[in-house]
Design a protein around this motif. Structure first.
Motif, PDB file in Angstrom:
ATOM      1  N   LYS A 132       0.834  -1.208   0.000  1.00  0.00           N
ATOM      2  CA  LYS A 132       0.000   0.000   0.000  1.00  0.00           C
ATOM      3  C   LYS A 132       0.865   1.253   0.000  1.00  0.00           C
ATOM      4  O   LYS A 132       0.597   2.208  -0.738  1.00  0.00           O
ATOM      5  CB  LYS A 132      -0.920  -0.023   1.220  1.00  0.00           C
ATOM      6  CG  LYS A 132      -1.869   1.139   1.275  1.00  0.00           C
ATOM      7  CD  LYS A 132      -2.749   1.059   2.511  1.00  0.00           C
ATOM      8  CE  LYS A 132      -3.503   2.329   2.737  1.00  0.00           C
ATOM      9  NZ  LYS A 132      -4.160   2.391   4.026  1.00  0.00           N
ATOM     10  N   ARG A 133       1.921   1.255   0.818  1.00  0.00           N
ATOM     11  CA  ARG A 133       2.832   2.420   0.836  1.00  0.00           C
ATOM     12  C   ARG A 133       3.476   2.622  -0.531  1.00  0.00           C
ATOM     13  O   ARG A 133       3.591   3.745  -1.019  1.00  0.00           O
ATOM     14  CB  ARG A 133       3.906   2.232   1.909  1.00  0.00           C
ATOM     15  CG  ARG A 133       3.425   2.496   3.321  1.00  0.00           C
ATOM     16  CD  ARG A 133       4.566   2.538   4.327  1.00  0.00           C
ATOM     17  NE  ARG A 133       5.290   1.282   4.423  1.00  0.00           N
ATOM     18  CZ  ARG A 133       4.957   0.287   5.231  1.00  0.00           C
ATOM     19  NH1 ARG A 133       3.903   0.387   6.016  1.00  0.00           N
ATOM     20  NH2 ARG A 133       5.678  -0.813   5.267  1.00  0.00           N
ATOM     21  N   LYS A 134       3.897   1.526  -1.156  1.00  0.00           N
ATOM     22  CA  LYS A 134       4.521   1.607  -2.480  1.00  0.00           C
ATOM     23  C   LYS A 134       3.532   2.136  -3.518  1.00  0.00           C
ATOM     24  O   LYS A 134       3.873   2.994  -4.328  1.00  0.00           O
ATOM     25  CB  LYS A 134       5.055   0.238  -2.896  1.00  0.00           C
ATOM     26  CG  LYS A 134       5.806   0.249  -4.195  1.00  0.00           C
ATOM     27  CD  LYS A 134       6.384  -1.109  -4.518  1.00  0.00           C
ATOM     28  CE  LYS A 134       7.125  -1.067  -5.841  1.00  0.00           C
ATOM     29  NZ  LYS A 134       7.724  -2.356  -6.161  1.00  0.00           N
ATOM     30  N   ALA A 135       2.309   1.654  -3.475  1.00  0.00           N
ATOM     31  CA  ALA A 135       1.279   2.105  -4.423  1.00  0.00           C
ATOM     32  C   ALA A 135       0.969   3.588  -4.209  1.00  0.00           C
ATOM     33  O   ALA A 135       0.802   4.342  -5.182  1.00  0.00           O
ATOM     34  CB  ALA A 135       0.015   1.264  -4.273  1.00  0.00           C
ATOM     35  N   LYS A 136       0.903   4.017  -2.945  1.00  0.00           N
ATOM     36  CA  LYS A 136       0.652   5.434  -2.672  1.00  0.00           C
ATOM     37  C   LYS A 136       1.802   6.310  -3.180  1.00  0.00           C
ATOM     38  O   LYS A 136       1.572   7.388  -3.720  1.00  0.00           O
ATOM     39  CB  LYS A 136       0.434   5.648  -1.169  1.00  0.00           C
ATOM     40  CG  LYS A 136      -0.938   5.205  -0.702  1.00  0.00           C
ATOM     41  CD  LYS A 136      -1.081   5.243   0.798  1.00  0.00           C
ATOM     42  CE  LYS A 136      -1.202   6.646   1.334  1.00  0.00           C
ATOM     43  NZ  LYS A 136      -1.467   6.662   2.784  1.00  0.00           N
ATOM     44  N   ARG A 137       3.039   5.832  -3.006  1.00  0.00           N
ATOM     45  CA  ARG A 137       4.196   6.589  -3.519  1.00  0.00           C
ATOM     46  C   ARG A 137       4.148   6.696  -5.035  1.00  0.00           C
ATOM     47  O   ARG A 137       4.426   7.757  -5.595  1.00  0.00           O
ATOM     48  CB  ARG A 137       5.507   5.932  -3.083  1.00  0.00           C
ATOM     49  CG  ARG A 137       5.925   6.263  -1.664  1.00  0.00           C
ATOM     50  CD  ARG A 137       7.382   5.878  -1.396  1.00  0.00           C
ATOM     51  NE  ARG A 137       7.704   4.505  -1.730  1.00  0.00           N
ATOM     52  CZ  ARG A 137       7.570   3.465  -0.915  1.00  0.00           C
ATOM     53  NH1 ARG A 137       7.116   3.647   0.301  1.00  0.00           N
ATOM     54  NH2 ARG A 137       7.904   2.258  -1.305  1.00  0.00           N
ATOM     55  N   ARG A 138       3.795   5.593  -5.697  1.00  0.00           N
ATOM     56  CA  ARG A 138       3.702   5.603  -7.166  1.00  0.00           C
ATOM     57  C   ARG A 138       2.599   6.550  -7.626  1.00  0.00           C
ATOM     58  O   ARG A 138       2.764   7.272  -8.600  1.00  0.00           O
ATOM     59  CB  ARG A 138       3.455   4.201  -7.702  1.00  0.00           C
ATOM     60  CG  ARG A 138       4.651   3.297  -7.510  1.00  0.00           C
ATOM     61  CD  ARG A 138       4.369   1.943  -8.046  1.00  0.00           C
ATOM     62  NE  ARG A 138       5.115   1.804  -9.288  1.00  0.00           N
ATOM     63  CZ  ARG A 138       5.046   0.760 -10.068  1.00  0.00           C
ATOM     64  NH1 ARG A 138       4.241  -0.231  -9.771  1.00  0.00           N
ATOM     65  NH2 ARG A 138       5.770   0.700 -11.159  1.00  0.00           N
ATOM     66  N   ALA A 152       3.370   9.932  -9.771  1.00  0.00           N
ATOM     67  CA  ALA A 152       2.955   9.860 -11.176  1.00  0.00           C
ATOM     68  C   ALA A 152       2.743  11.261 -11.745  1.00  0.00           C
ATOM     69  O   ALA A 152       2.143  12.123 -11.107  1.00  0.00           O
ATOM     70  CB  ALA A 152       1.676   9.039 -11.301  1.00  0.00           C
ATOM     71  N   GLN A 153       3.249  11.462 -12.953  1.00  0.00           N
ATOM     72  CA  GLN A 153       3.166  12.767 -13.608  1.00  0.00           C
ATOM     73  C   GLN A 153       2.052  12.827 -14.652  1.00  0.00           C
ATOM     74  O   GLN A 153       1.684  13.914 -15.085  1.00  0.00           O
ATOM     75  CB  GLN A 153       4.509  13.090 -14.280  1.00  0.00           C
ATOM     76  CG  GLN A 153       5.679  13.152 -13.317  1.00  0.00           C
ATOM     77  CD  GLN A 153       5.563  14.327 -12.363  1.00  0.00           C
ATOM     78  OE1 GLN A 153       5.141  15.411 -12.753  1.00  0.00           O
ATOM     79  NE2 GLN A 153       5.912  14.110 -11.110  1.00  0.00           N
ATOM     80  N   THR A 154       1.547  11.673 -15.060  1.00  0.00           N
ATOM     81  CA  THR A 154       0.545  11.644 -16.118  1.00  0.00           C
ATOM     82  C   THR A 154      -0.780  11.122 -15.582  1.00  0.00           C
ATOM     83  O   THR A 154      -0.805  10.404 -14.573  1.00  0.00           O
ATOM     84  CB  THR A 154       1.004  10.716 -17.270  1.00  0.00           C
ATOM     85  OG1 THR A 154       1.061   9.372 -16.772  1.00  0.00           O
ATOM     86  CG2 THR A 154       2.372  11.128 -17.808  1.00  0.00           C
ATOM     87  N   PRO A 155      -1.871  11.447 -16.255  1.00  0.00           N
ATOM     88  CA  PRO A 155      -3.164  10.896 -15.830  1.00  0.00           C
ATOM     89  C   PRO A 155      -3.186   9.362 -15.867  1.00  0.00           C
ATOM     90  O   PRO A 155      -3.779   8.729 -15.000  1.00  0.00           O
ATOM     91  CB  PRO A 155      -4.159  11.474 -16.843  1.00  0.00           C
ATOM     92  CG  PRO A 155      -3.507  12.716 -17.353  1.00  0.00           C
ATOM     93  CD  PRO A 155      -2.027  12.441 -17.322  1.00  0.00           C
ATOM     94  N   LEU A 156      -2.501   8.774 -16.848  1.00  0.00           N
ATOM     95  CA  LEU A 156      -2.436   7.324 -16.931  1.00  0.00           C
ATOM     96  C   LEU A 156      -1.688   6.740 -15.723  1.00  0.00           C
ATOM     97  O   LEU A 156      -2.104   5.734 -15.142  1.00  0.00           O
ATOM     98  CB  LEU A 156      -1.753   6.892 -18.237  1.00  0.00           C
ATOM     99  CG  LEU A 156      -1.742   5.398 -18.524  1.00  0.00           C
ATOM    100  CD1 LEU A 156      -3.165   4.855 -18.612  1.00  0.00           C
ATOM    101  CD2 LEU A 156      -0.994   5.110 -19.811  1.00  0.00           C
ATOM    102  N   GLY A 157      -0.596   7.401 -15.330  1.00  0.00           N
ATOM    103  CA  GLY A 157       0.153   6.966 -14.156  1.00  0.00           C
ATOM    104  C   GLY A 157      -0.668   7.088 -12.888  1.00  0.00           C
ATOM    105  O   GLY A 157      -0.656   6.195 -12.029  1.00  0.00           O
ATOM    106  N   LYS A 158      -1.415   8.197 -12.757  1.00  0.00           N
ATOM    107  CA  LYS A 158      -2.292   8.386 -11.589  1.00  0.00           C
ATOM    108  C   LYS A 158      -3.382   7.313 -11.575  1.00  0.00           C
ATOM    109  O   LYS A 158      -3.685   6.736 -10.526  1.00  0.00           O
ATOM    110  CB  LYS A 158      -2.938   9.774 -11.615  1.00  0.00           C
ATOM    111  CG  LYS A 158      -1.979  10.910 -11.410  1.00  0.00           C
ATOM    112  CD  LYS A 158      -1.773  11.168  -9.954  1.00  0.00           C
ATOM    113  CE  LYS A 158      -0.956  12.456  -9.791  1.00  0.00           C
ATOM    114  NZ  LYS A 158      -0.382  12.539  -8.468  1.00  0.00           N
ATOM    115  N   ALA A 159      -3.961   7.033 -12.740  1.00  0.00           N
ATOM    116  CA  ALA A 159      -5.019   6.019 -12.831  1.00  0.00           C
ATOM    117  C   ALA A 159      -4.467   4.643 -12.462  1.00  0.00           C
ATOM    118  O   ALA A 159      -5.137   3.868 -11.768  1.00  0.00           O
ATOM    119  CB  ALA A 159      -5.611   6.007 -14.235  1.00  0.00           C
TER     120      ALA A 159
END
Length: 138
Positions: free
Chosen positions: A59-65, A69-76
Motif C-alpha cells: 500500500k505504501r509503495k502504491a501510494k508513492r507511485r 505519477a506525472q501523467t493521468p495514466l500513471g495516476k489512474a
C-alpha cells in the motif's frame, strides 16, 4: 558469505501480542469469528502480522507511485492498484487463514475480516503511540 540477518524489533513482537488480544476479544464477541485454542489464535495473530506487513508495504509503495505519477495514466494506474489492493488484501487474509488453519479458525466473511483488520491496525497504532514505539506510515 553471511549477510545481515534481520531481527524483528520489539514493536513487531508487541504487535503480535496486540493482535492476539484483539483477535480473542473479537472471537468472544463476534460469533462468526472462531479460534479453537489460544495456541491457534497466537498462530493466527502471527500470520496476520506477516500478511498485514506485506499488505502495508504494498500500500505504501502504491501510494508513492500514485503521488509520484506525472501523467493521468500513471495516476489512474496507482489508483487502480490501491483499488485492487484494499479489498484484495481482505480476501487474501480469509483464504490464507482457511488454507493454513482449515476449520479450526473462521474470521467470518469479508465485512467481519475488514472490521477485524481495522481494529488490529488501530490497536497497534494506539499501543505503539502509548509505548512511543516507531509507527509504520500507513
Amino acid at each position: 558469505m553471511g549477510g545481515r540477518r534481520h531481527v524483528p524489533g520489539p514493536e513487531h513482537v508487541i504487535d503480535v501480542f496486540v493482535y492476539v488480544v484483539v483477535l480473542n476479544l473479537t472471537a468472544q464477541y463476534a460469533p462468526e469469528v472462531i479460534t479453537e485454542t489460544f495456541t491457534t489464535s497466537l498462530l493466527v495473530a502471527l500470520l496476520l502480522k506477516l500478511v498485514l506487513e506485506v499488505v502495508l508495504a504494498a500500500k505504501r509503495k502504491a501510494k508513492r507511485r500514485f503521488t509520484a505519477a506525472q501523467t493521468p495514466l500513471g495516476k489512474a494506474g496507482g489508483l487502480l492498484t490501491l483499488a485492487v489492493l484494499l479489498p484484495g488484501s481482505k480476501i487474501l487474509v480469509l483464504e490464507l487463514v482457511a488454507f493454513v488453519f482449515g476449520d479450526a479458525v473462521s474470521l467470518g466473511g469479508f465485512f467481519t475480516v475488514t472490521a477485524l483488520i481495522i481494529a488490529l491496525l488501530l490497536a497497534r497504532l494506539g499501543v505503539r503511540r502509548l509505548l512511543e514505539l516507531p509507527e509504520d506510515r500507513v
